[in-house]
Design a protein around this motif. Structure first.
Motif, PDB file in Angstrom:
ATOM      1  N   THR A 238      33.977  40.218  39.090  1.00  0.00           N
ATOM      2  CA  THR A 238      32.850  40.615  38.086  1.00  0.00           C
ATOM      3  C   THR A 238      32.575  39.277  37.881  1.00  0.00           C
ATOM      4  O   THR A 238      31.195  38.313  38.134  1.00  0.00           O
ATOM      5  CB  THR A 238      31.993  41.600  38.180  1.00  0.00           C
ATOM      6  OG1 THR A 238      32.427  42.989  39.259  1.00  0.00           O
ATOM      7  CG2 THR A 238      30.487  41.606  37.779  1.00  0.00           C
ATOM      8  N   ASP A 239      33.291  39.587  36.462  1.00  0.00           N
ATOM      9  CA  ASP A 239      33.498  37.977  35.810  1.00  0.00           C
ATOM     10  C   ASP A 239      33.419  36.692  36.318  1.00  0.00           C
ATOM     11  O   ASP A 239      33.083  35.786  35.696  1.00  0.00           O
ATOM     12  CB  ASP A 239      34.559  38.030  34.997  1.00  0.00           C
ATOM     13  CG  ASP A 239      34.108  39.804  33.161  1.00  0.00           C
ATOM     14  OD1 ASP A 239      33.237  40.210  33.509  1.00  0.00           O
ATOM     15  OD2 ASP A 239      35.323  39.767  33.330  1.00  0.00           O
TER      16      ASP A 239
ATOM     17  N   THR B  75      36.477  44.162  37.521  1.00  0.00           N
ATOM     18  CA  THR B  75      35.569  43.685  36.507  1.00  0.00           C
ATOM     19  C   THR B  75      35.889  42.108  36.411  1.00  0.00           C
ATOM     20  O   THR B  75      35.438  41.670  36.250  1.00  0.00           O
ATOM     21  CB  THR B  75      36.149  44.175  34.786  1.00  0.00           C
ATOM     22  OG1 THR B  75      36.389  45.667  34.604  1.00  0.00           O
ATOM     23  CG2 THR B  75      36.028  43.622  33.922  1.00  0.00           C
ATOM     24  N   LYS B  76      37.247  41.558  36.417  1.00  0.00           N
ATOM     25  CA  LYS B  76      37.910  40.739  36.979  1.00  0.00           C
ATOM     26  C   LYS B  76      36.796  39.661  37.605  1.00  0.00           C
ATOM     27  O   LYS B  76      36.612  38.248  37.397  1.00  0.00           O
ATOM     28  CB  LYS B  76      39.125  40.147  36.552  1.00  0.00           C
ATOM     29  CG  LYS B  76      40.049  40.296  34.926  1.00  0.00           C
ATOM     30  CD  LYS B  76      39.541  39.497  34.253  1.00  0.00           C
ATOM     31  CE  LYS B  76      40.541  39.710  32.597  1.00  0.00           C
ATOM     32  NZ  LYS B  76      40.343  39.270  31.998  1.00  0.00           N
TER      33      LYS B  76
ATOM     34  N   SER C 157      42.611  52.694  37.311  1.00  0.00           N
ATOM     35  CA  SER C 157      42.622  51.420  36.220  1.00  0.00           C
ATOM     36  C   SER C 157      43.212  49.863  36.868  1.00  0.00           C
ATOM     37  O   SER C 157      42.195  49.019  36.220  1.00  0.00           O
ATOM     38  CB  SER C 157      44.207  52.013  35.232  1.00  0.00           C
ATOM     39  OG  SER C 157      43.910  53.300  34.766  1.00  0.00           O
TER      40      SER C 157
ATOM     41  N   LEU D 214      40.233  48.918  38.428  1.00  0.00           N
ATOM     42  CA  LEU D 214      39.001  48.322  37.951  1.00  0.00           C
ATOM     43  C   LEU D 214      38.768  47.344  37.045  1.00  0.00           C
ATOM     44  O   LEU D 214      37.759  46.120  36.707  1.00  0.00           O
ATOM     45  CB  LEU D 214      38.690  49.965  36.823  1.00  0.00           C
ATOM     46  CG  LEU D 214      37.748  49.773  35.594  1.00  0.00           C
ATOM     47  CD1 LEU D 214      36.298  49.653  36.550  1.00  0.00           C
ATOM     48  CD2 LEU D 214      37.761  50.871  34.440  1.00  0.00           C
ATOM     49  N   PHE D 215      40.190  46.946  36.658  1.00  0.00           N
ATOM     50  CA  PHE D 215      40.563  46.082  36.590  1.00  0.00           C
ATOM     51  C   PHE D 215      40.425  44.602  37.279  1.00  0.00           C
ATOM     52  O   PHE D 215      39.417  43.671  36.627  1.00  0.00           O
ATOM     53  CB  PHE D 215      42.231  46.004  35.459  1.00  0.00           C
ATOM     54  CG  PHE D 215      42.631  44.254  35.442  1.00  0.00           C
ATOM     55  CD1 PHE D 215      42.296  44.040  33.992  1.00  0.00           C
ATOM     56  CD2 PHE D 215      43.485  42.769  35.706  1.00  0.00           C
ATOM     57  CE1 PHE D 215      42.520  43.062  33.509  1.00  0.00           C
ATOM     58  CE2 PHE D 215      43.954  42.472  35.493  1.00  0.00           C
ATOM     59  CZ  PHE D 215      43.274  41.858  33.831  1.00  0.00           C
TER      60      PHE D 215
END
Length: 332
Positions: free
Chosen positions: A69-70, A66-67, A59, A62-63
């Motif tokens: 990539t953002d 994601t961050k 998790s 993945l977090f």
């Protein structure tokens, strides 16, 4: 006595045992993490710890992905947006110019034709009361001009001519900064001056304005500093000592631009402004609301010169290089 050969009665069969009911903990393990189910409690606890740790690490990874990539996406979008905004910011003119001719209280008035004896009789006289020559000037198509800066010796103008002036307000809505570092007259054309007569207002003191002056008899690309007696660099090249900051919220730049042409009448297409920004040096034209400019001089040999004072109007004698002599003020 009982018969010892009789067999004893048969024992009843054992009662069936109820099946083992799984606990709530076992149900949760079997449902949420079936890979951790095990009959051995010790192994089961170890599997649960490993599974939970794996879930937490997965998790977190993945977090972070994601961050990250953002962030990369937003950073890229910001750069693209900034470049687009910068392109739009530079697409239009660097500034706009509000131009209006200075017609307030001219210091002298030029006329193409000399006055007739009848005209002179109407205006010449020392009654002790200042005359209002507005109607006379208008009827004879007089042009208001200035002379204070042109006649000062520090300005270095060889001929006592006259100037005309324009107020120019430079306004830029650009986000990026820019600096105006040059100004020249573009497309100058001159012919001998038509004006042969001048009425000069004296005794009220010429106003001192901060600004610049072009003497077209010397240069069309080096304006000189004007201003009051406290101006340290009076008569020196304007952009050697000054600059005009525009854009990035800077206060609009205001100029009073004078032009003197000696014994010539001149026209020109525009004032060409040079400015510097982050991309280099550029130019932009200033026009009189889409039109060119004109300035009027005085003939090399004026026919008539008059002084207008609070005492009245006196006729004077023209001299060389635009100078003149008056009976009351022979040193003029």
């Amino acid at each position: 006595m009982a018969d010892s050969g009789t067999p004893p009665p048969a024992s009843p069969p054992p009662a069936p045992q109820a099946p083992n009911t799984p606990s709530l903990r076992d149900d949760m393990i079997n449902t949420v993490m079936p890979q951790a189910a095990d009959a051995d409690p010790a192994r089961q606890r170890r599997k649960i710890r490993i599974t939970v740790a794996w879930v937490v690490v997965s998790s977190l990874v993945l977090f972070l992905l994601t961050k990250g990539t953002d962030w990369l996406t937003s950073e890229h979008d910001a750069r693209v947006s900034s470049k687009a905004d910068d392109k739009v910011d530079r697409e239009g003119p660097a500034f706009s110019a509000n131009v209006r001719q200075d017609t307030r209280e001219p210091e002298a008035t030029l006329f193409d034709a000399p006055f007739s004896a009848r005209d002179k009789a109407r205006i010449v006289g020392t009654s002790g009361v200042a005359q209002d020559l507005t109607a006379f000037t208008k009827a004879h198509h007089g042009r208001g001009v200035f002379y204070s800066d042109v006649w000062k010796s520090a300005m270095g103008v060889d001929w006592w001519g006259y100037s005309e002036a324009w107020f120019v307000d430079l306004i830029s809505d650009r986000k990026a900064s820019l600096v105006v570092n040059g100004l020249r007259m573009k497309g100058l054309r001159c012919t001998p001056a038509k004006a042969t007569t001048a009425i000069i207002r004296v005794g009220e003191g010429g106003a001192d304005y901060d600004g610049l002056l072009f003497d077209v008899t010397r240069s069309t690309d080096t304006p000189l500093i004007t201003g009051g007696p406290e101006e340290e660099h009076y008569g020196e090249p304007f952009f050697t000592h000054r600059k005009i900051d525009l854009g990035n919220g800077a206060t609009p730049g205001g100029l009073r631009i004078q032009v003197t042409s000696g014994t010539q009448d001149c026209t020109w297409k525009a004032f060409e402004v040079s400015y510097v920004d982050a991309k280099g040096t550029h130019t932009q034209d200033i026009t009189a609301n889409g039109k060119g400019f004109s300035v009027h001089g005085i003939a090399e040999r004026p026919r008539q010169v008059y002084e207008h004072t609070v005492m009245g109007v006196e006729e004077c004698a023209p001299r060389d290089r635009g100078r003149y002599t008056c009976p009351s003020f022979p040193e003029a």
